[in-house]
Design a protein around this motif. Structure first.
Motif, PDB file in Angstrom:
ATOM      1  N   GLU A   1      29.750  30.952  45.702  1.00  0.00           N
ATOM      2  CA  GLU A   1      29.018  31.507  44.398  1.00  0.00           C
ATOM      3  C   GLU A   1      27.562  31.916  44.936  1.00  0.00           C
ATOM      4  O   GLU A   1      27.128  32.021  45.559  1.00  0.00           O
ATOM      5  N   ILE A   2      27.216  32.292  43.544  1.00  0.00           N
ATOM      6  CA  ILE A   2      26.034  33.239  43.256  1.00  0.00           C
ATOM      7  C   ILE A   2      24.544  32.693  43.006  1.00  0.00           C
ATOM      8  O   ILE A   2      23.821  33.165  42.276  1.00  0.00           O
TER       9      ILE A   2
ATOM     10  N   VAL B   1      32.193  38.598  37.962  1.00  0.00           N
ATOM     11  CA  VAL B   1      31.543  37.209  37.993  1.00  0.00           C
ATOM     12  C   VAL B   1      32.101  36.113  37.111  1.00  0.00           C
ATOM     13  O   VAL B   1      32.759  36.455  35.578  1.00  0.00           O
TER      14      VAL B   1
ATOM     15  N   VAL C   1      24.124  42.810  38.535  1.00  0.00           N
ATOM     16  CA  VAL C   1      25.756  42.680  37.792  1.00  0.00           C
ATOM     17  C   VAL C   1      25.463  42.016  36.527  1.00  0.00           C
ATOM     18  O   VAL C   1      25.396  41.519  35.515  1.00  0.00           O
TER      19      VAL C   1
ATOM     20  N   THR D   1      34.851  39.475  44.675  1.00  0.00           N
ATOM     21  CA  THR D   1      35.226  40.978  45.191  1.00  0.00           C
ATOM     22  C   THR D   1      36.600  41.458  45.962  1.00  0.00           C
ATOM     23  O   THR D   1      37.580  40.185  46.583  1.00  0.00           O
TER      24      THR D   1
ATOM     25  N   THR E   1      34.600  44.514  41.749  1.00  0.00           N
ATOM     26  CA  THR E   1      33.705  42.534  41.620  1.00  0.00           C
ATOM     27  C   THR E   1      33.502  42.363  40.426  1.00  0.00           C
ATOM     28  O   THR E   1      33.645  42.240  39.400  1.00  0.00           O
TER      29      THR E   1
ATOM     30  N   MET F   1      28.084  45.659  46.469  1.00  0.00           N
ATOM     31  CA  MET F   1      27.490  46.013  44.960  1.00  0.00           C
ATOM     32  C   MET F   1      27.193  47.352  44.845  1.00  0.00           C
ATOM     33  O   MET F   1      26.355  48.306  45.899  1.00  0.00           O
TER      34      MET F   1
ATOM     35  N   LYS G   1      33.204  39.160  33.978  1.00  0.00           N
ATOM     36  CA  LYS G   1      32.307  40.284  34.331  1.00  0.00           C
ATOM     37  C   LYS G   1      32.803  41.527  34.588  1.00  0.00           C
ATOM     38  O   LYS G   1      32.921  40.350  35.687  1.00  0.00           O
TER      39      LYS G   1
ATOM     40  N   THR H   1      28.592  29.821  38.732  1.00  0.00           N
ATOM     41  CA  THR H   1      29.347  30.833  38.849  1.00  0.00           C
ATOM     42  C   THR H   1      29.192  31.560  40.147  1.00  0.00           C
ATOM     43  O   THR H   1      28.583  31.444  41.403  1.00  0.00           O
ATOM     44  N   SER H   2      30.359  32.217  40.544  1.00  0.00           N
ATOM     45  CA  SER H   2      30.833  33.014  41.725  1.00  0.00           C
ATOM     46  C   SER H   2      31.254  34.353  41.284  1.00  0.00           C
ATOM     47  O   SER H   2      31.158  34.862  40.348  1.00  0.00           O
ATOM     48  N   ARG H   3      31.222  34.829  42.804  1.00  0.00           N
ATOM     49  CA  ARG H   3      31.719  36.604  42.662  1.00  0.00           C
ATOM     50  C   ARG H   3      32.526  36.264  43.303  1.00  0.00           C
ATOM     51  O   ARG H   3      33.337  36.233  44.833  1.00  0.00           O
TER      52      ARG H   3
ATOM     53  N   ASN I   1      32.458  28.636  37.976  1.00  0.00           N
ATOM     54  CA  ASN I   1      33.131  28.563  39.547  1.00  0.00           C
ATOM     55  C   ASN I   1      33.815  27.477  38.945  1.00  0.00           C
ATOM     56  O   ASN I   1      32.749  25.812  39.004  1.00  0.00           O
TER      57      ASN I   1
END
Length: 171
Positions: A45-46, A16, A171, A56, A14, A164, A81, A52-54, A19
């Motif tokens: 997007e998170i 972070v 995270v 996986t 995962t 997760m 991260k 910010t995006s995640r 974006n």
């Protein structure tokens, strides 16, 4: 199908990231340039402000290669991260699939019965077909698709894995 060496392990990573345009291309390029394979990739997007995006990524390889992937991803500037969920401890992973099955008579009844067992929900129904929505582990989805292939499987669409860590830590 590529045969995996015994030392290769499946890993769920995962990331972070900012974006921004091009980040996905940078990450895919990193994998491509080094000959690593991406088995599954999801991005979303998170944050409310869309900054910010995640991401996986499911990949596989021997421990040294996974360590190298982790280190190289960590060095990319827009990456905040990198977490290897497989190494982090207990985690939850899920995938969404849409599965279209066509059939009449007993095949139709059996498809509905199996969908109920797998907790797949019909999201579209015609007199000759169903589209089922199924959420679960990749193995669960693979099993459902295999059973539906005997009953008139037409096509599948899968989102890829999201995951997760368990517990209160984020995270």
């Amino acid at each position: 199908m590529k045969i995996k060496h015994k030392a290769e392990q499946r890993h769920v990573l995962t990331l972070v990231v900012d974006n921004e345009a091009g980040i996905l291309a940078k990450i895919a390029g990193l994998f491509t340039a080094r000959g690593y394979n991406i088995d599954s990739l999801t991005v979303s997007e998170i944050t409310e402000d869309h900054t910010t995006s995640r991401i996986t990524i499911v990949t596989h390889g021997p421990p040294a290669v996974i360590d190298q992937i982790h280190a190289q991803l960590d060095r990319l500037v827009p990456v905040h991260k990198v977490i290897d969920l497989t190494e982090e401890g207990p985690y939850v992973e899920r995938e969404l699939a849409l599965v279209k099955v066509a059939g009449k008579g007993e095949h139709r009844v059996e498809a509905l019965r199996l969908a109920d067992v797998f907790r797949a929900r019909p999201v579209d129904t015609t007199t000759g077909s169903f589209i089922f929505e199924l959420t679960g582990t990749p193995d669960k989805i693979d099993s459902f698709v295999a059973l539906m292939s005997e009953l008139g499987l037409v096509e599948t669409a899968r989102t890829g894995v999201v995951g997760m860590t368990r517990g209160a830590k984020g995270v």
